[in-house]
Write an enzyme that holds these catalytic residues in place. Structure first.
Site, PDB file in Angstrom:
ATOM      1  N   HIS A  16       6.776 -33.053  13.048  1.00  0.00           N
ATOM      2  CA  HIS A  16       7.412 -33.613  14.237  1.00  0.00           C
ATOM      3  C   HIS A  16       8.057 -34.979  14.061  1.00  0.00           C
ATOM      4  O   HIS A  16       8.209 -35.717  15.032  1.00  0.00           O
ATOM      5  CB  HIS A  16       6.385 -33.723  15.376  1.00  0.00           C
ATOM      6  CG  HIS A  16       5.865 -32.427  15.902  1.00  0.00           C
ATOM      7  ND1 HIS A  16       5.161 -31.527  15.145  1.00  0.00           N
ATOM      8  CD2 HIS A  16       5.933 -31.859  17.144  1.00  0.00           C
ATOM      9  CE1 HIS A  16       4.813 -30.487  15.879  1.00  0.00           C
ATOM     10  NE2 HIS A  16       5.272 -30.659  17.084  1.00  0.00           N
ATOM     11  N   GLU A  34       1.967 -20.773  22.110  1.00  0.00           N
ATOM     12  CA  GLU A  34       2.549 -21.237  23.385  1.00  0.00           C
ATOM     13  C   GLU A  34       3.936 -20.619  23.528  1.00  0.00           C
ATOM     14  O   GLU A  34       4.923 -21.300  23.791  1.00  0.00           O
ATOM     15  CB  GLU A  34       2.607 -22.766  23.394  1.00  0.00           C
ATOM     16  CG  GLU A  34       1.243 -23.375  23.064  1.00  0.00           C
ATOM     17  CD  GLU A  34       1.234 -24.898  22.915  1.00  0.00           C
ATOM     18  OE1 GLU A  34       2.317 -25.498  22.920  1.00  0.00           O
ATOM     19  OE2 GLU A  34       0.141 -25.466  22.806  1.00  0.00           O
ATOM     20  N   CYS A  76       1.357 -33.955  26.377  1.00  0.00           N
ATOM     21  CA  CYS A  76       2.796 -33.832  26.582  1.00  0.00           C
ATOM     22  C   CYS A  76       3.166 -33.636  28.039  1.00  0.00           C
ATOM     23  O   CYS A  76       4.176 -34.153  28.508  1.00  0.00           O
ATOM     24  CB  CYS A  76       3.356 -32.698  25.726  1.00  0.00           C
ATOM     25  SG  CYS A  76       2.585 -31.112  26.014  1.00  0.00           S
TER      26      CYS A  76
END
Lengths: 648, 648
Positions: free
Chosen positions: A138, A318, A414
């Protein structure tokens, strides 16, 4: 499509939200969420998971000794807080908040490395390993969030410090990545920098940022796979030990972006990517990108989206799963994913204003996204189920990702700051302008100064939406010029009427908008009256989870039934298709909301007795079903909840 | 309860199964499963996961060099094969099969260590680590399976070699475990040795084996937890990296066994433990154990069992979850677990013959267990879903443990040999004898010599069950003595009639059995005629997965609908509660079975169109629903399958 003439968002400081419904939430963001999150990233919230976000920056800046703590993308906690704070400052100047933000920005600047690099994980923990694991770590994603914050803060305050920091970082990234010899041909596992670079381009006018964004999109999914190349290069190590990482669909690298036609993999990554694709399509006139956006949008909203605007049918990864696979109890439907869907819809609306996009933006906003936050702004859902049995969340692992009550903060936090930044910037989503038309996508009380076709227009919306379908829009023009005002006729609305200065008018409907073309005076008032009857909604017969079931919807608001109102075992309740729905405003319930009641039946458990299985019977008892807005569920005594109700 | 006077099983060689329905399956076990499994454990099956079971024994015996391969409990592959082979030999002598078994037993003996220890994993791979990880490493479990094989082989052939090997091992285990000073106070993470030691006791008369079995049950769940003690002792290492291992409920150590009232954790472990508890209760007169058995049985069959006799509502931990939590698509319902439920039921029937146990034994046998094996005996299900969408198994991870087609062999191959040993020993489950009564629990064509109240009786059952509800039982007595024949009146049976030598009789029904007391002659014939109408069955309203749904059942056979007969999207089909069910024998379908047809409707997908959500409609088309026995599903073109059908 040629290049979009104007592809701008509404400047936030031109939109003053005066809406009863939304002001409450926006005030919560200011009074609760932003301060709470500030405390959280400073590790001052008792009983909550530590964030360590500020500490990581202090260590990276050399102001403190210590170890890095948190996820590889922990820096985004601060970035999203800064972005939300910036939106707040743009709409509501606040010296104290600005001081906190300035100090934080100072800290970010100090953590930046001499070559422009900025990432506390790699700076503190793995200094020699920059850009070695784009698939999992990331780095570019984290950069992207800080770029978004930088742009927002610059727009809000005019202060350039963070913008300069992030331009330096972007320049550094540009020197590392690209198709030129000697550069890495990589891109991030979690899309985000692509949309952030577009914002950086829009704020600075620097074309190289747009070009870099397009590079990341263009490169994605090319073979041989970059992620496998870097994996071999670093000696086959993994940051996260999941086989998922090697599945190219998970991070949308299974095909090049222009070839993708369905929404696959991690849902937040997908919609962030799509947002950037729409941006780049609009700003470069790239027809292939736009076509892919249209196809995938269609795939999402016609086959892979929940009635609440939730996306992501499975917890593993997810992720999206497949067409019409929309289980109500094991799904993921992350708050962030619906926020990303709103971003994507908003970009498409700027390109081609069609209610087809705005309807779903509204759906996600009033349902899945809003459900993500408690009514007191103090706790949040990651996962937004459409059906919950608290005992199952505790005792059956298939539901362990589903929480029956909102959580204070998350180790991977998040969603809460994502809600905060969306609500703090809500003014951006109400209108868009194309040529000489102002499109009204959302019905939210506001006063806005809008620039259209070279003239200034003041729009004043008054409404009690979503509880009432009446919207008054006062239009005052600076100079006399023919301008169109387009009002969305929502997909849920079967009947509506329009008046102009009290006189009924007819308006042609183009792409789902009633368009009124006119030379506007000082205070012309349009009134839109939408029939907002509650309805029983069905799902496509291919959605097996909803076979034989209906949901209650009134206007944009999807309803649910909760144990506190309807007793235990909600699955025993059913409703006849012809049952009359009665909507009534209850000012005491959940801070005031419209409740829907209807007659239904409940399987008679006492008549059935103790048998587990026996010849089927149809003994039912009459009940009055009481439904409340889904976005407000879980704010009273915890218990069962269900959106879809069996029909009988 | 005092000590049970006689607690014996029917000697297998006294029961000759002549049944049309079952002979086919038993022949498959002999012709396909046993030979196939022999090839498998010898690693001679192309394209199948290697077993390495025989090789491990050869290496441990010093006959070959090499590494251990497989699970820690890989030895049980051979043990279960030997047990199945033994049952086969007991009913159908077969010199060739016996030769293979003798050779295998020779090998087992050679792998035994001088002190009696026998386990190829620890012998080859971790020689110094015996008994250091009982929670995870299945040493006693593995021993138990070989003890069962030893007893079966001794009973079948009279040969004592394996029995002696296992007695030596049992003696060794007895020297290691117990409450005496210096002994380990441990027990196995996976129960099995407890029931095996009872068999060893029954075969040898050695009371210490019964005592050791009781010790393992008594010790289980005592605090401080043995598993945590050994975990600390070995330095907190894990064999399986799952947090599950630390959950005492997973292996039924959360409470001492007598205090347990609900079925928790890994379902196979639970039912194996319960089987041993019933055994020990019967053989020692332990009222506390018996009471716990009764309570947990009741919890299973009234709250935690599928209509197919499947148990284990969740994949995680292959476990029970909680009352009425019976999802049809994400469940585990392992074949082995239903086999264990049959073991448990059988033991309870030997203690207290009540149809309450036999009904569920029959349910598990004719549905979940039989579904575990393909009609050609060549492939197997671990997981037996009640609802399958093949695309979901592939694309949604929540269903990834569910296979839409049977698999050839498994890396953890517990189910196929478990099916084999159950079917090969089916004769044991038909009758039990208590005092002067012979109880008939299952309706399976057979000729049996039974010893009751000191006299010999020949029973000859003729029936076309489960396709037909007529059963003829010819009884011939050796000597004139009053003996009761008790015939189960199944729970599913609403009407039945009885004749004796052609004359209608009434019989009192005790605990679900029609009891005919009489001095039997030579060839008295009882005829039981059970009305076997197909019915729509409902589930307790607390079972939310089955709310508004019905299943079709006829006699003991649960039905399902398959895509091949009913088209795609089975969830669109519904059936009115008053729909007439038509049962018809189809001799060409699946080797001959009764098919059930009924009128239903299907949601009209074409009328609905492309919308994902819109105001609910009720447009349906008439369809004829064709249902086939659940135990035979998945034997034609792979596709969707569903047991529970929406009612309309």
């Amino acid at each position: 499509m040629g290049k979009i003439g104007k592809y701008t968002s509404m400047p936030l400081n031109k939109v003053k939200i005066t809406d009863t419904f939304w002001s409450k939430y926006i005030k919560l963001v200011h009074d609760e969420v932003i301060p709470y999150q500030w405390e959280a990233i400073n590790d001052r919230v008792p009983d909550a998971e530590p964030s360590h976000a500020i500490k990581n920056f202090r260590i990276a800046a050399g102001l403190e000794q210590g170890e890095f703590y948190g996820f590889v993308f922990q820096d985004t906690d601060l970035a999203k807080w800064l972005e939300a704070a910036a939106y707040r400052l743009e709409t509501h100047p606040d010296a104290e908040l600005e001081k906190l933000a300035d100090e934080a920005i100072e800290l970010v600047e100090k953590a930046q490395q001499p070559d422009g690099y900025l990432n506390t994980y790699y700076t503190i923990k793995e200094p020699g390993k920059r850009w070695t694991n784009l698939r999992e770590c990331h780095e570019l994603y984290t950069a992207g969030h800080m770029m978004e914050a930088a742009v927002a803060y610059f727009r809000a305050t005019g202060k350039k410090k963070l913008l300069d920091v992030m331009c330096r970082f972007a320049d550094h990234i540009d020197s590392v990545f690209g198709t030129e010899p000697g550069k890495l041909r990589g891109y991030d596992g979690h899309q985000e920098i692509e949309l952030a670079l577009v914002k950086l381009y829009e704020a600075t006018g620097e074309a190289k940022y747009l070009k870099l964004s397009k590079y990341f999109l263009d490169e994605r999914g090319k073979k041989p796979y970059y992620f496998e190349i870097e994996y071999e290069k670093r000696g086959r190590t993994n940051h996260f030990p999941d086989a998922l990482m090697h599945n190219p669909m998970y991070n949308q690298t299974h095909l090049q972006v222009r070839e993708q036609t369905t929404a696959e993999g991690h849902s937040v990554r997908a919609v962030y990517m799509l947002t950037a694709m729409a941006d780049v399509a609009a700003l470069t006139g790239d027809q292939g990108l736009l076509e892919a956006c249209r196809k995938i949008w269609d795939n999402i909203v016609s086959k892979r989206m929940y009635i609440t605007g939730g996306i992501g049918s499975m917890a593993y990864g997810e992720s999206f799963s497949f067409d019409y696979d929309l289980p109500n109890d094991t799904m993921y439907t992350e708050t962030c994913a619906s926020i990303g869907l709103i971003f994507f819809a908003h970009r498409m609306l700027k390109i081609e204003p069609k209610s087809y996009y705005a309807d779903e933006m509204e759906r996600a906003l009033y349902n899945n996204v809003l459900a993500g936050m408690a009514q007191d702004g103090k706790s949040f859902f990651y996962v937004n189920p459409l059906e919950v049995l608290p005992e199952a969340c505790e005792k059956n692992a298939a539901y362990k990702h589903v929480k029956p009550v909102r959580q204070k903060w998350f180790s991977c936090s998040c969603c809460p700051p994502n809600v905060a930044r969306l609500l703090a910037s809500l003014g951006q989503y109400i209108y868009t302008v194309n040529d000489n038309t102002v499109y009204t996508h959302l019905y939210i009380g506001n006063k806005t100064n809008v620039e259209v076709s070279g003239t200034g227009l003041v729009l004043e919306q008054k409404t009690n939406y979503p509880w009432d379908g009446k919207v008054a829009l006062k239009v005052s023009a600076e100079i006399q010029k023919e301008i169109s005002i387009a009002l969305r006729v929502p997909g849920w609305c079967k009947n509506y009427s329009l008046t102009l200065n009290g006189v009924t008018i007819e308006a042609k409907v183009v792409d789902g908008y009633a368009v009124i073309e006119r030379t506007w005076g000082q205070g012309d008032t349009i009134e839109l009256n939408m029939d907002m009857s509650a309805e029983l909604i069905g799902a496509n017969p291919a959605v097996r989870a909803n076979a034989g079931k209906v949901a209650i919807q009134r206007g944009p608001v999807v309803y649910c039934i909760e144990e506190i109102d309807n007793g235990r075992n909600l699955s025993a309740i059913s409703v006849p298709l012809n049952s009359k729905l009665r909507a009534e405003y209850d000012k005491t319930l959940l801070g005031g909301c419209v409740v829907v009641r209807t007659e239904g039946v409940r399987t008679d458990a006492i008549a059935w007795g103790d048998s587990l299985y026996k010849p089927a019977e149809a003994t039912v008892l009459p009940v009055v079903i009481k439904a409340v807005p889904y976005c407000m569920w879980g704010n009273r005594t915890p218990g069962e909840m269900q959106v879809w109700i069996r029909k009988c």
